[in-house]
Design an enzyme around this catalytic site. Sequence first.
Site, PDB file in Angstrom:
ATOM      1  N   CYS A  87      39.402  40.606  43.252  1.00 37.15           N
ATOM      2  CA  CYS A  87      38.602  41.199  44.331  1.00 37.15           C
ATOM      3  C   CYS A  87      39.513  41.503  45.530  1.00 37.15           C
ATOM      4  CB  CYS A  87      37.420  40.292  44.680  1.00 37.15           C
ATOM      5  SG  CYS A  87      36.123  41.150  45.628  1.00 37.15           S
ATOM      6  N   HIS A 192      34.898  40.624  39.425  1.00 36.05           N
ATOM      7  CA  HIS A 192      35.029  39.172  39.335  1.00 36.05           C
ATOM      8  C   HIS A 192      35.008  38.765  37.859  1.00 36.05           C
ATOM      9  CE1 HIS A 192      34.609  37.972  43.600  1.00 36.05           C
ATOM     10  NE2 HIS A 192      33.949  39.104  43.690  1.00 36.05           N
ATOM     11  N   GLU A 194      35.372  35.907  36.605  1.00 36.13           N
ATOM     12  CA  GLU A 194      34.672  34.627  36.458  1.00 36.13           C
ATOM     13  C   GLU A 194      33.153  34.792  36.461  1.00 36.13           C
ATOM     14  OE1 GLU A 194      34.920  35.160  40.934  1.00 36.13           O
ATOM     15  OE2 GLU A 194      36.096  35.716  39.173  1.00 36.13           O
TER      16      GLU A 194
END
Length: 212
Positions: A87, A192, A194
């Site tokens: 990011c 992202h 994750e």
Amino acid sequence: MLTAIIDYESGNLHSAEKAFQRMAREMDAGQVVVTSDADVVARADRLVLPGDGAFPACASELRGHKGIYDAMVEAVEQKGRPFLGICVGMQLMASKGHEYTETDGLDWVTGDVLRIEPSDDALKVPHMGWNDLVLESDHAVFSGVKTGDHVYFVHSYHFRVKDPAERLAYVDYGQEVTAVIGRDTMIGMQFHPEKSQDVGLRMIGNFLNWTP
């Protein structure tokens, strides 16, 4: 094998920590730690730089943690340690950011971070939610990933690279929005990983096993 997720008080670290630790266990890829210790950053085998918020604030925080900053730069520029920016952590790899004010980045990948300006007024900024990757390069971090796979974004600014070869993937959001950049031992993801479920976890695992 030690992977350091750098804590410079400008990232959402909990979800990243859990995702990286999970994949490290599954792939027997060593230890993952979140750290604000410059010595740990210096000896880590690979580095992850997250980032949430505005480019100028993140850049200021990173440089304000001088020990971490110096250790990270030495590890990447001189030792060639694999590096992943996520990011705003990816955006900081740019030459300059143009959010609120012009701010110097790390200048690891030549280009500028500019506000997203979709051609379709129905597309809102920030760009938030799932979008389809378009892969432009054959990279080890893309192993098992294909064009059309979904990843999760939350951002208002995007990275416009100078060298097209350093843009590895993009998404269509009323314009081509850079999704992945990279060169040498460095890679950055605007989305992202994750928070991108199986696709994101796969790319995290690929990074943990990447030997550029």
